[in-house]
Design a protein around this motif. Structure first.
Motif, PDB file in Angstrom:
ATOM      1  N   GLY A   1       0.852  -1.197   0.000  1.00  0.00           N
ATOM      2  CA  GLY A   1       0.000   0.000   0.000  1.00  0.00           C
ATOM      3  C   GLY A   1       0.881   1.238   0.000  1.00  0.00           C
ATOM      4  O   GLY A   1       1.808   1.352   0.801  1.00  0.00           O
ATOM      5  N   ALA A   2       0.569   2.187  -0.887  1.00  0.00           N
ATOM      6  CA  ALA A   2       1.464   3.328  -1.107  1.00  0.00           C
ATOM      7  C   ALA A   2       1.644   4.184   0.151  1.00  0.00           C
ATOM      8  O   ALA A   2       2.756   4.607   0.476  1.00  0.00           O
ATOM      9  CB  ALA A   2       0.914   4.187  -2.253  1.00  0.00           C
TER      10      ALA A   2
ATOM     11  N   SER B 147      -9.957   4.037  -3.359  1.00  0.00           N
ATOM     12  CA  SER B 147      -8.770   3.218  -3.639  1.00  0.00           C
ATOM     13  C   SER B 147      -7.548   3.680  -2.855  1.00  0.00           C
ATOM     14  O   SER B 147      -6.593   2.923  -2.705  1.00  0.00           O
ATOM     15  CB  SER B 147      -8.455   3.267  -5.137  1.00  0.00           C
ATOM     16  OG  SER B 147      -8.227   4.625  -5.531  1.00  0.00           O
ATOM     17  N   GLU B 148      -7.574   4.894  -2.341  1.00  0.00           N
ATOM     18  CA  GLU B 148      -6.401   5.409  -1.616  1.00  0.00           C
ATOM     19  C   GLU B 148      -6.499   5.232  -0.102  1.00  0.00           C
ATOM     20  O   GLU B 148      -5.622   5.695   0.629  1.00  0.00           O
ATOM     21  CB  GLU B 148      -6.186   6.894  -1.957  1.00  0.00           C
ATOM     22  CG  GLU B 148      -5.695   7.073  -3.377  1.00  0.00           C
ATOM     23  CD  GLU B 148      -5.440   8.531  -3.739  1.00  0.00           C
ATOM     24  OE1 GLU B 148      -5.434   9.392  -2.840  1.00  0.00           O
ATOM     25  OE2 GLU B 148      -5.261   8.799  -4.944  1.00  0.00           O
ATOM     26  N   ILE B 149      -7.555   4.600   0.364  1.00  0.00           N
ATOM     27  CA  ILE B 149      -7.660   4.369   1.812  1.00  0.00           C
ATOM     28  C   ILE B 149      -6.642   3.316   2.211  1.00  0.00           C
ATOM     29  O   ILE B 149      -6.526   2.276   1.569  1.00  0.00           O
ATOM     30  CB  ILE B 149      -9.084   3.896   2.182  1.00  0.00           C
ATOM     31  CG1 ILE B 149     -10.115   4.962   1.818  1.00  0.00           C
ATOM     32  CG2 ILE B 149      -9.157   3.548   3.669  1.00  0.00           C
ATOM     33  CD1 ILE B 149     -11.558   4.490   1.943  1.00  0.00           C
ATOM     34  N   ASP B 150      -5.876   3.595   3.261  1.00  0.00           N
ATOM     35  CA  ASP B 150      -4.911   2.623   3.748  1.00  0.00           C
ATOM     36  C   ASP B 150      -5.647   1.577   4.591  1.00  0.00           C
ATOM     37  O   ASP B 150      -6.701   1.864   5.175  1.00  0.00           O
ATOM     38  CB  ASP B 150      -3.825   3.329   4.571  1.00  0.00           C
ATOM     39  CG  ASP B 150      -2.485   2.626   4.459  1.00  0.00           C
ATOM     40  OD1 ASP B 150      -2.435   1.483   3.966  1.00  0.00           O
ATOM     41  OD2 ASP B 150      -1.480   3.230   4.859  1.00  0.00           O
ATOM     42  N   THR B 151      -5.105   0.394   4.644  1.00  0.00           N
ATOM     43  CA  THR B 151      -5.819  -0.719   5.278  1.00  0.00           C
ATOM     44  C   THR B 151      -4.977  -1.356   6.371  1.00  0.00           C
ATOM     45  O   THR B 151      -3.764  -1.232   6.338  1.00  0.00           O
ATOM     46  CB  THR B 151      -6.162  -1.788   4.230  1.00  0.00           C
ATOM     47  OG1 THR B 151      -4.935  -2.333   3.732  1.00  0.00           O
ATOM     48  CG2 THR B 151      -6.998  -1.244   3.104  1.00  0.00           C
ATOM     49  N   PRO B 152      -5.634  -2.093   7.298  1.00  0.00           N
ATOM     50  CA  PRO B 152      -7.081  -2.226   7.431  1.00  0.00           C
ATOM     51  C   PRO B 152      -7.734  -0.937   7.925  1.00  0.00           C
ATOM     52  O   PRO B 152      -7.148  -0.207   8.715  1.00  0.00           O
ATOM     53  CB  PRO B 152      -7.245  -3.349   8.463  1.00  0.00           C
ATOM     54  CG  PRO B 152      -5.945  -3.405   9.187  1.00  0.00           C
ATOM     55  CD  PRO B 152      -4.900  -2.916   8.264  1.00  0.00           C
ATOM     56  N   ALA B 153      -8.938  -0.695   7.439  1.00  0.00           N
ATOM     57  CA  ALA B 153      -9.665   0.515   7.814  1.00  0.00           C
ATOM     58  C   ALA B 153     -11.133   0.170   8.036  1.00  0.00           C
ATOM     59  O   ALA B 153     -11.669  -0.737   7.401  1.00  0.00           O
ATOM     60  CB  ALA B 153      -9.538   1.570   6.711  1.00  0.00           C
TER      61      ALA B 153
END
Lengths: 379, 379
Positions: free
Chosen positions: A97-98, B14-20
């Motif tokens: 993840g970026a 698509s830019e949400i960092d995970t886990p969220a």
């Protein structure tokens, strides 16, 4: 906002509000000392896994006793530890993840940072981020040595990845991550030995391929509380990552110890203190510790010093205690200490450790309040 | 310290960092509106349970839509909600322990506070604390209507407690808490109806005793998302406490709906977004969401819009996805939405809600970041 601490420093244990995460500081000290001595005796580097305690206080104590650094699983855990002054953190996990890769790369300007990969596409993403941040990242290749989770298969696959790492600016090929998670909880010493022997064969084969391709394996790291003595004596691993030894939990206590594996030689040092909050029938007592106070993924907690009481039927905020025939009943309002089934995710539920000295003695009191530095660090 | 938020407002999903922890704001709005309308139609007061969402933002929206206040389970949850301006909180639980009772009594100076009891000794402790703080606390007697957890048996027992409350300064007898937790998850409408009919008989008998002793039962409160329409039509309960309807979870979705009970008429509004972080074999994909990202006490999560994928073998930071024959594989780095098995303890693992508009559409984006106000509030 973190919650308020559940006790005052200096207060007797009876005044701790519940549910609370209790550390027996005497047992913790014994466990830390014992592991430091064992690692010295084995002649391997000790890099304890901070995913158990998530605490920069405990990480600093481990390093003061000779650990070379610590491990963690997440970028945000690493940030929490480095932010409190821990200078060497290995993320024993793939980071995808970026946003989180950029955070890791910036963190590597503040501390020595290692990370694992098992996919070639990771390498360019890490290199780009490290170049952008102007940092250097140690990269280890994870090998699946039996846990069937992450990692490349033992053998030739690692060589291609090592070559790609070696070609990449701002990355350094640092070695192999070879951790057999499932083996930690195999109950018999023979099962654990057999699993680590098989893991060793895979690591040896992987190193043979890497050597043939011209890559030196500076670090071979892995092992947990259930098996670290086997890896430590293997002649292959030169670094071990035990985590749970600091606290132990009910699941680890089910491992049959032997003279060499020694998981059961550590003491329970972590408890959840709970209060009997309802007792309207004589056959059960309801305590104020349920799913939000205990992670029950590896089984329910035991009641400390009360094998005649069992924990059942947790709901979010409640657990039900039942009694064997003739067992002395608890009183309404009485406090009990529960030994968690699984320490790591239980610790994650709390903002505060309540450090207690003299647990079990009349003089027992609150000696320290430590934040759970890496609580909730899921990114 | 709370962790950093996993996304920026306005960013594409698509830019949400995970886990969220993702809230579908459109589905949330539909669920809030539907429940407000149902409660109006039933003619009962709505006091939603905030133990599901732990969010003062959502509590305020529930109140703006007509709820009389909210419920919670813990003093520290009530503090978090009142601190954000929620003015009426019922703690649907027994509070045992001097420190937390004192906190509750002080909180009652800032908001209308109710609490449950099932033990006579509680009453003097609450009264002393309320006197000390100079506050007034509403006290409800909890009746065990079938959950076999807290609460006095239906019948005469409540009258003695009501008399003691009535004699106590700074306390007011406010009625009965009668919640059948287990019945919420009975799968068939007939089972749920039968359980609530039995509960009703117990409440009616208890009220008969109270009335004979001269005590009016101003409030009869209880019910959850699985049964609230039954209690709401009963003529006995005048307040309902559904919580899970705001989000729904995989466990509730297993209830067979009928025209009247309607639990399944609410939409899934809560998800855990996860990333495929390792895929070294074609038969499985490893995602970055395990025990620390999902509470699996009521079963594993479902994969949204992908019934051909199953979640297995969670460990602390990992879950394993497997595919039915012929299912299209996920790609390394791809993100998936997981429907949690159990919302309430899953929410408790996160510092942030990521509110999303247009989920499932190309325009989907982050609209709001809300703190999980009551996260970790175990005291």
């Amino acid at each position: 906002m973190p919650t308020l601490p559940p006790a005052d420093i200096g207060a007797p244990v009876s005044e701790i509000d519940t549910p609370a995460l209790i550390v027996d500081l005497d047992a913790l000290t014994r466990n830390l000392d014992k592991m430091a001595a064992l690692a010295r005796k084995l002649g391997v580097r000790l890099r304890p896994h901070a995913k158990t305690h998530k605490s920069s206080v405990i990480a600093a104590r481990q390093i003061a006793l000779g650990a070379v650094g610590v491990c963690c699983q997440k970028v945000s855990e690493a940030e929490a530890l480095v932010g409190d002054g821990i200078g060497d953190v290995l993320v024993t996990n793939e980071i995808v993840g970026a946003r989180k890769i950029a955070r890791l790369a910036h963190l590597a300007r503040q501390a020595r940072i290692g990370v694992c990969i098992d996919q070639v596409e990771s390498i360019a993403l890490l290199a780009d981020a490290a170049q952008g941040a102007g940092s250097q990242i140690d990269v280890l290749i994870e090998v699946d040595v039996g846990a069937r989770r992450c990692g490349v298969a033992p053998g030739a696959a690692a060589s291609k990845l090592a070559a790609q790492i070696a070609r990449s600016p701002n990355l350094r090929f640092a070695g192999l991550q070879a951790y057999h998670g499932a083996a930690q909880h195999f109950r018999s010493p023979d099962e654990r030995s057999a699993a680590i022997e098989a893991a060793k064969a895979g690591v040896v084969e992987t190193i043979r391929h890497l050597t043939a391709a011209g890559f030196a394996c500076e670090t071979v790291t892995g092992a947990g509380t259930g098996t670290f003595q086997i890896e430590g004596r293997s002649g292959v691993w030169n670094e071990v990552q035990p985590g749970s030894y600091v606290f132990m939990d009910r699941d680890y206590a089910k491992n049959t110890p032997d003279d060499t594996h020694g998981a059961a030689a550590f003491d329970h040092a972590l408890f959840v203190m709970a209060t009997v909050m309802s007792m309207t029938t004589s056959d059960q007592a309801v305590v104020d510790a349920g799913h939000k106070a205990l992670s029950n993924d590896s089984g329910f907690p035991a009641v400390w010093q009360r094998p005649d009481i069992s924990y059942h039927r947790p709901s979010d905020e409640h657990g039900v205690l039942t009694f064997v025939d003739g067992a002395q009943r608890l009183a309404w309002g009485e406090k009990v200490l529960l030994i968690p089934g699984h320490c790591d995710p239980t610790v994650n539920l709390y903002d505060w450790y309540v450090g207690v000295c003299g647990l079990g003695r009349p003089s027992a009191h609150v000696e320290a309040l430590w934040p759970v530095t890496g609580r909730g660090a899921v990114i």
